[in-house]
Design a protein around this motif. Structure first.
Motif, PDB file in Angstrom:
ATOM      1  N   SER A  56       0.813  -1.281  -0.065  1.00  0.00           N
ATOM      2  CA  SER A  56      -0.096   0.009  -0.033  1.00  0.00           C
ATOM      3  C   SER A  56       0.876   1.288   0.027  1.00  0.00           C
ATOM      4  CB  SER A  56      -1.083  -0.083   1.225  1.00  0.00           C
ATOM      5  OG  SER A  56      -0.039  -0.104   2.334  1.00  0.00           O
ATOM      6  N   ALA A  57       2.215   1.023  -0.124  1.00  0.00           N
ATOM      7  CA  ALA A  57       2.925   2.159  -0.300  1.00  0.00           C
ATOM      8  C   ALA A  57       2.594   3.416  -1.234  1.00  0.00           C
ATOM      9  CB  ALA A  57       4.255   2.066  -0.427  1.00  0.00           C
ATOM     10  N   VAL A  58       2.668   4.393  -0.802  1.00  0.00           N
ATOM     11  CA  VAL A  58       2.151   5.485  -2.037  1.00  0.00           C
ATOM     12  C   VAL A  58       3.226   6.687  -1.928  1.00  0.00           C
ATOM     13  CG1 VAL A  58       0.198   7.127  -2.815  1.00  0.00           C
ATOM     14  CG2 VAL A  58      -0.494   5.035  -1.578  1.00  0.00           C
ATOM     15  N   ASP A  59       3.791   7.000  -3.318  1.00  0.00           N
ATOM     16  CA  ASP A  59       4.856   7.750  -3.392  1.00  0.00           C
ATOM     17  C   ASP A  59       4.093   9.343  -3.379  1.00  0.00           C
ATOM     18  OD1 ASP A  59       7.703   8.529  -3.969  1.00  0.00           O
ATOM     19  OD2 ASP A  59       6.604   9.461  -5.637  1.00  0.00           O
ATOM     20  N   LEU A  60       4.516  10.108  -2.445  1.00  0.00           N
ATOM     21  CA  LEU A  60       3.956  11.547  -2.097  1.00  0.00           C
ATOM     22  C   LEU A  60       4.287  12.372  -3.230  1.00  0.00           C
ATOM     23  CD1 LEU A  60       2.469  13.256  -0.031  1.00  0.00           C
ATOM     24  CD2 LEU A  60       4.544  13.826   0.991  1.00  0.00           C
TER      25      LEU A  60
END
Ligand code: TQI
Ligand code: ZN
Ligand code: ZN
Length: 169
Positions: A116-120
């Motif tokens: 679920s990592a989302v690149d800011l």
């Protein structure tokens, strides 16, 4: 191909410098604030627009805030994934990010192992496009394409994004 919002809203031509501010209650670190600065710079290098940080959230043109769930604008956030962020067309300036996401800040050594990592920065560059008046694009490589795979980083403007913003400004 790029698109605009209905009625083609944009910031007025006499306003070349837009200010942005962070919701003080979010107490963002300088690292996180710098990601937004980098994202704004990507758009300012291809336009005559400038972006400067303001210490006054109330009076800034662009108001950046992290919220969880229902935050009072009729567009509640939904926990991990789903909606990541939203931004409204000019001249609203509201830029909201879902505080429940597993935001990844480049160079911060966050484990990218989580699905679920989302690149800011990727999300910020996309949402700033909306804040400036760009709708979605049908070109997959573009920043304004409406989907991105989880854990992916896409921060470079494509020629389609540049043509769109230069047509509008
Ligand atoms: N948020 C949607 C988005 O910014 C909100 C939205 C849906 C929207 N339809 C719209 C905004 C029409 C303006 C006009 O697109 S999101 C991505 C991407 C989202 C999605 O959380 O789904 C990015 C936010 F493109 F990767 F899917 C950022 Cl980069
Ligand atoms: Zn909101
Ligand atoms: Zn979008």
């Amino acid at each position: 191909h790029y698109s605009f919002f209905p009625g083609r809203p944009r910031w007025p031509s006499n306003k070349r410098t837009l200010t942005y501010a962070f919701l003080p209650e979010n107490q963002l670190t300088d690292n996180v604030k710098a990601v937004f600065g980098k994202a704004f710079n990507r758009w300012s290098t291809v336009t005559q627009l400038n972006f400067t940080q303001s210490e006054s959230y109330r009076t800034a043109d662009i108001k950046i805030a992290f919220f969880r769930g229902d935050h009072g604008d009729g567009e509640p956030f939904d926990g991990v994934l789903g909606t990541l962020a939203h931004a409204f067309s000019p001249p609203s300036g509201f830029f909201h990010l879902d505080g429940d996401e597993n935001w990844v800040v480049e160079g911060m050594n966050t484990p990218l192992t989580t699905m679920s990592a989302v690149d800011l920065e990727s999300v910020a560059v996309h949402e700033i496009g909306h804040l400036l008046g760009l709708g979605h694009s049908s070109v997959e490589e573009s920043i304004m394409f409406p989907t991105i795979s989880a854990g992916t980083r896409k921060v470079e403007l494509a020629s389609d994004d540049i043509e769109g913003i230069q047509t509008l400004y």
